[in-house]
Design a protein around this motif. Structure first.
Motif, PDB file in Angstrom:
ATOM      1  N   VAL A 291       7.046  -6.854   4.751  1.00 57.54           N
ATOM      2  CA  VAL A 291       5.914  -7.077   3.845  1.00 57.54           C
ATOM      3  C   VAL A 291       6.358  -6.759   2.434  1.00 57.54           C
ATOM      4  CG1 VAL A 291       3.582  -6.344   3.209  1.00 57.54           C
ATOM      5  CG2 VAL A 291       4.243  -6.465   5.638  1.00 57.54           C
ATOM      6  N   ARG A 292       6.141  -7.684   1.515  1.00 64.75           N
ATOM      7  CA  ARG A 292       6.437  -7.440   0.100  1.00 64.75           C
ATOM      8  C   ARG A 292       5.134  -7.437  -0.676  1.00 64.75           C
ATOM      9  NH1 ARG A 292      10.625 -10.185   2.125  1.00 64.75           N
ATOM     10  NH2 ARG A 292       9.570 -12.203   1.979  1.00 64.75           N
ATOM     11  N   THR A 293       4.945  -6.374  -1.491  1.00 66.12           N
ATOM     12  CA  THR A 293       3.696  -6.182  -2.210  1.00 66.12           C
ATOM     13  C   THR A 293       3.975  -5.568  -3.572  1.00 66.12           C
ATOM     14  OG1 THR A 293       1.477  -5.200  -2.043  1.00 66.12           O
ATOM     15  CG2 THR A 293       3.311  -3.860  -1.274  1.00 66.12           C
ATOM     16  N   HIS A 294       2.986  -5.601  -4.448  1.00 63.13           N
ATOM     17  CA  HIS A 294       3.151  -4.968  -5.762  1.00 63.13           C
ATOM     18  C   HIS A 294       3.220  -3.456  -5.580  1.00 63.13           C
ATOM     19  CE1 HIS A 294       2.208  -3.590  -9.825  1.00 63.13           C
ATOM     20  NE2 HIS A 294       2.584  -4.787 -10.245  1.00 63.13           N
ATOM     21  N   PRO A 295       4.082  -2.759  -6.319  1.00 64.27           N
ATOM     22  CA  PRO A 295       4.257  -1.318  -6.109  1.00 64.27           C
ATOM     23  C   PRO A 295       3.012  -0.472  -6.339  1.00 64.27           C
ATOM     24  CG  PRO A 295       5.478  -2.082  -8.055  1.00 64.27           C
ATOM     25  CD  PRO A 295       5.054  -3.292  -7.297  1.00 64.27           C
ATOM     26  N   ARG A 296       2.020  -0.993  -7.085  1.00 62.52           N
ATOM     27  CA  ARG A 296       0.833  -0.178  -7.354  1.00 62.52           C
ATOM     28  C   ARG A 296       0.087   0.167  -6.067  1.00 62.52           C
ATOM     29  NH1 ARG A 296      -4.375  -2.042  -7.614  1.00 62.52           N
ATOM     30  NH2 ARG A 296      -4.813  -0.486  -9.196  1.00 62.52           N
ATOM     31  N   TRP A 297       0.271  -0.652  -5.020  1.00 63.13           N
ATOM     32  CA  TRP A 297      -0.492  -0.414  -3.805  1.00 63.13           C
ATOM     33  C   TRP A 297       0.104   0.679  -2.921  1.00 63.13           C
ATOM     34  CZ3 TRP A 297      -5.163  -1.910  -4.053  1.00 63.13           C
ATOM     35  CH2 TRP A 297      -5.522  -3.095  -4.674  1.00 63.13           C
ATOM     36  N   LEU A 298       1.353   1.059  -3.169  1.00 61.71           N
ATOM     37  CA  LEU A 298       1.971   2.059  -2.295  1.00 61.71           C
ATOM     38  C   LEU A 298       1.253   3.402  -2.361  1.00 61.71           C
ATOM     39  CD1 LEU A 298       5.822   1.487  -2.410  1.00 61.71           C
ATOM     40  CD2 LEU A 298       4.074   0.423  -0.983  1.00 61.71           C
ATOM     41  N   ALA A 299       0.678   3.711  -3.511  1.00 64.82           N
ATOM     42  CA  ALA A 299      -0.039   4.983  -3.657  1.00 64.82           C
ATOM     43  C   ALA A 299      -1.467   4.884  -3.132  1.00 64.82           C
ATOM     44  CB  ALA A 299      -0.051   5.404  -5.127  1.00 64.82           C
ATOM     45  N   VAL A 300      -1.859   3.704  -2.705  1.00 67.21           N
ATOM     46  CA  VAL A 300      -3.241   3.490  -2.289  1.00 67.21           C
ATOM     47  C   VAL A 300      -3.353   3.259  -0.778  1.00 67.21           C
ATOM     48  CG1 VAL A 300      -5.296   2.046  -2.606  1.00 67.21           C
ATOM     49  CG2 VAL A 300      -3.775   2.500  -4.553  1.00 67.21           C
ATOM     50  N   CYS A 301      -2.528   2.353  -0.251  1.00 64.37           N
ATOM     51  CA  CYS A 301      -2.759   1.940   1.137  1.00 64.37           C
ATOM     52  C   CYS A 301      -1.459   1.796   1.924  1.00 64.37           C
ATOM     53  CB  CYS A 301      -3.555   0.641   1.185  1.00 64.37           C
ATOM     54  SG  CYS A 301      -2.947  -0.673   0.100  1.00 64.37           S
ATOM     55  N   ASN A 302      -0.595   2.786   1.817  1.00 66.67           N
ATOM     56  CA  ASN A 302       0.660   2.723   2.563  1.00 66.67           C
ATOM     57  C   ASN A 302       0.822   3.929   3.481  1.00 66.67           C
ATOM     58  OD1 ASN A 302       3.129   1.505   3.274  1.00 66.67           O
ATOM     59  ND2 ASN A 302       4.244   2.839   1.866  1.00 66.67           N
ATOM     60  N   GLN A 303      -0.236   4.241   4.236  1.00 66.75           N
ATOM     61  CA  GLN A 303      -0.143   5.296   5.246  1.00 66.75           C
ATOM     62  C   GLN A 303       0.812   4.802   6.338  1.00 66.75           C
ATOM     63  OE1 GLN A 303      -1.754   8.302   5.726  1.00 66.75           O
ATOM     64  NE2 GLN A 303      -3.354   8.314   4.164  1.00 66.75           N
ATOM     65  N   PRO A 304       1.998   5.394   6.461  1.00 63.36           N
ATOM     66  CA  PRO A 304       2.994   4.820   7.385  1.00 63.36           C
ATOM     67  C   PRO A 304       2.671   5.030   8.854  1.00 63.36           C
ATOM     68  CG  PRO A 304       3.833   6.828   6.383  1.00 63.36           C
ATOM     69  CD  PRO A 304       2.535   6.532   5.702  1.00 63.36           C
ATOM     70  N   GLU A 305       2.097   6.182   9.224  1.00 67.49           N
ATOM     71  CA  GLU A 305       1.820   6.482  10.632  1.00 67.49           C
ATOM     72  C   GLU A 305       0.415   7.075  10.752  1.00 67.49           C
ATOM     73  OE1 GLU A 305       4.924   8.979  12.107  1.00 67.49           O
ATOM     74  OE2 GLU A 305       6.505   7.510  11.735  1.00 67.49           O
ATOM     75  N   PRO A 306      -0.614   6.273  10.557  1.00 68.35           N
ATOM     76  CA  PRO A 306      -1.984   6.797  10.591  1.00 68.35           C
ATOM     77  C   PRO A 306      -2.370   7.295  11.977  1.00 68.35           C
ATOM     78  CG  PRO A 306      -2.003   4.410  10.615  1.00 68.35           C
ATOM     79  CD  PRO A 306      -0.582   4.818  10.352  1.00 68.35           C
ATOM     80  N   THR A 307      -3.200   8.320  12.002  1.00 68.47           N
ATOM     81  CA  THR A 307      -3.668   8.878  13.272  1.00 68.47           C
ATOM     82  C   THR A 307      -5.187   8.828  13.395  1.00 68.47           C
ATOM     83  OG1 THR A 307      -3.703  11.110  12.321  1.00 68.47           O
ATOM     84  CG2 THR A 307      -1.687  10.427  13.468  1.00 68.47           C
ATOM     85  N   THR A 308      -5.881   8.493  12.312  1.00 68.93           N
ATOM     86  CA  THR A 308      -7.344   8.407  12.341  1.00 68.93           C
ATOM     87  C   THR A 308      -7.797   7.012  11.912  1.00 68.93           C
ATOM     88  OG1 THR A 308      -7.695   9.072  10.031  1.00 68.93           O
ATOM     89  CG2 THR A 308      -7.453  10.830  11.668  1.00 68.93           C
ATOM     90  N   GLY A 309      -9.026   6.686  12.276  1.00 69.91           N
ATOM     91  CA  GLY A 309      -9.568   5.389  11.899  1.00 69.91           C
ATOM     92  C   GLY A 309      -9.614   5.186  10.401  1.00 69.91           C
ATOM     93  N   LEU A 310      -9.954   6.236   9.651  1.00 72.23           N
ATOM     94  CA  LEU A 310      -9.998   6.121   8.198  1.00 72.23           C
ATOM     95  C   LEU A 310      -8.610   5.875   7.630  1.00 72.23           C
ATOM     96  CD1 LEU A 310     -11.540   6.229   5.561  1.00 72.23           C
ATOM     97  CD2 LEU A 310     -11.289   8.715   5.559  1.00 72.23           C
ATOM     98  N   GLN A 311      -7.612   6.589   8.125  1.00 69.78           N
ATOM     99  CA  GLN A 311      -6.247   6.371   7.666  1.00 69.78           C
ATOM    100  C   GLN A 311      -5.780   4.960   8.002  1.00 69.78           C
ATOM    101  OE1 GLN A 311      -4.102   9.524   9.612  1.00 69.78           O
ATOM    102  NE2 GLN A 311      -4.461  11.002   7.964  1.00 69.78           N
ATOM    103  N   ALA A 312      -6.233   4.432   9.132  1.00 65.99           N
ATOM    104  CA  ALA A 312      -5.840   3.079   9.534  1.00 65.99           C
ATOM    105  C   ALA A 312      -6.249   2.050   8.494  1.00 65.99           C
ATOM    106  CB  ALA A 312      -6.457   2.735  10.883  1.00 65.99           C
ATOM    107  N   LYS A 313      -7.369   2.280   7.814  1.00 67.95           N
ATOM    108  CA  LYS A 313      -7.858   1.341   6.795  1.00 67.95           C
ATOM    109  C   LYS A 313      -6.964   1.294   5.565  1.00 67.95           C
ATOM    110  CE  LYS A 313     -12.773   1.451   7.940  1.00 67.95           C
ATOM    111  NZ  LYS A 313     -14.140   1.508   7.375  1.00 67.95           N
TER     112      LYS A 313
END
Length: 443
Positions: A291-313
């Motif tokens: 996946v290639r994306t703009h770097p601004r999103w890494l601080a927003v939605c790049n949870q690598p190994e989520p364990t909760t439903g909220l983190q999954a989002k």
């Protein structure tokens, strides 16, 4: 001429909303109502509704999920409720959610005042003003920490409420200047109930400012752009070009809708992967995903190994796996602790690599999937023009996922007829009905 007067002349004067603008107003009203009804059982919605129901509703306005309250409180409740799921529209021109601020204020005033201006035109005016003020404030305002939904959204809410009240240009300008001293919203509230309440506060400010101006309240005429006005004190860029063509062209239809119940930063990737998946790709045969994306999103939605439903989002890797495995990313219940623990999804998640590319806009993503030795590539930009008919179909599918087929169809009919006699009353009756989600949460 001051900015307030420029906006007021537009908001109070003759409005020629073209067919495209009117259609997108209808689509946003429908989307707003769908996610608002779906959000009535959320904790912040219950808290706000409980606060509003504690007083004397007098000539009350309808609350999403049931009950009535005074107009300003109803606007607050319905603004917070419709943003509780964070599943509403986004305008990337200024990174704000205009509908959740504007629509609740306009509807609360319309319902309590009786004789009001054409509802669809008032909504068009308010949604456009929110986007124009958002553009005038610019990215510098957003990057300084202000939540445009709460700030520019408040000005749009005031314009829509003022239009409903038939304010003349002078009083409309006063209402907008009063808004300048109350508009607020901080990004530090993201991840808390404060974020949806920012939308509610903006809607409440809009209703209150319009009513105060009608009653004769006045304010500094340069309260928006003056030396100590809203723009200069809130890191606004004062981009005058943002007001170019006001009243002649419409920028609101560049709105982006959410078709996945997760962070908007993930949507371009999900749409690109959806294109690949729908060609018949077998998830079990996938070897790797890039996946290639703009770097601004890494601080927003790049949870690598989520364990909760909220983190999954907020996880590129897991939502990519969900999409490729056929999980319904539009369904609220798809984001759960259990989905994070599914062995097949975890295995596929671990084959997803996220890379950054500053050459991509923050609304675009590129994906590459290798399966059985073959490479599949796709690119998607959520701001690319899309046939409104396709948007309508997807919004109706989304609503059906949230409310059920019958509920979505009834809501669509009510929204489409808002300009008819008794149309507003029919829509508000539907919005005030208790949903299964609100009943379950309220016990």
């Amino acid at each position: 001429m001051t900015i307030a007067r420029t906006l007021a002349d537009f908001a109070s004067g003759p409005v020629n909303a073209d067919a495209r603008m009117q259609r997108f107003v209808t689509l946003s009203l429908f989307d707003w109502a769908s996610v608002g009804l779906a959000g009535t059982g959320e904790p912040v919605a219950r808290a706000a509704r409980g606060m509003a129901l504690g007083g004397d509703a007098m000539r009350g306005a309808t609350l999403l999920g049931g009950g009535r309250a005074q107009a300003a409180q109803a606007a607050l409740v319905n603004g917070a409720t419709s943003h509780a799921l964070d599943y509403d529209d986004t305008h990337f021109g200024h990174i704000g959610h205009p509908s959740v601020a504007v629509i609740p204020a306009a509807l609360a005033i319309a319902e309590t005042e009786g004789e009001v201006a054409d509802p669809r035109v008032a909504l068009a005016v308010g949604l456009e003003v929110a986007c124009r003020v958002g553009g005038w404030l610019g990215r510098s305002h957003y990057e300084a920490g202000f939540h445009q939904t709460g700030t520019s959204g408040a000005f749009g809410a005031t314009a829509a409420a003022g239009r409903m009240l038939r304010l003349d240009p002078e009083r409309m300008a006063q209402a907008l200047c009063l808004t300048a001293t109350r508009a607020a919203g901080l990004k530090s509230q993201f991840g808390t109930m404060g974020k949806p309440l920012n939308a509610g506060f903006a809607a409440e400010v809009g209703a209150t400012s319009a009513l105060l101006a009608r009653a004769g309240a006045t304010s500094a005429p340069d309260a928006i752009e003056g030396a100590q006005g809203f723009g200069p004190t809130h890191a606004g860029s004062a981009d005058a070009s943002a007001l170019d063509g006001l009243g002649r062209s419409w920028i609101f239809p560049n709105i982006s809708y959410k078709f996945h119940a997760c962070c908007h930063g993930l949507h371009a990737m999900l749409e690109a992967l959806r294109e690949i998946r729908d060609k018949g790709l077998n998830a079990a045969e996938i070897e790797s995903v890039t996946v290639r994306t703009h770097p601004r999103w890494l601080a927003v939605c790049n949870q690598p190994e989520p364990t909760t439903g909220l983190q999954a989002k907020f996880s590129y890797r897991l939502t990519a796996a969900m999409m490729l495995a056929g999980v319904d990313t539009a369904a609220l219940d798809s984001y759960s602790d259990a989905i994070c623990a599914r062995a097949d999804l975890r295995a596929l998640r671990d084959r997803v690599r996220v890379e950054t590319d500053e050459g991509l806009s923050d609304s675009a993503a590129e994906v590459s999937v290798i399966a059985s030795g073959r490479t599949h590539e796709a690119r998607h930009d959520i701001l690319a023009p899309v046939d409104p008919a396709l948007i309508e179909r997807r919004l109706r599918d989304k609503s059906a996922t949230l409310l059920g087929e019958a509920g979505a169809e009834a809501l669509w009919r009510a929204v489409a007829r808002i300009d008819e006699a008794e149309g507003l009353a029919r829509l508000m009756a539907r919005l005030g009905a208790r949903t299964a989600r609100s009943a379950a949460r309220d016990g």
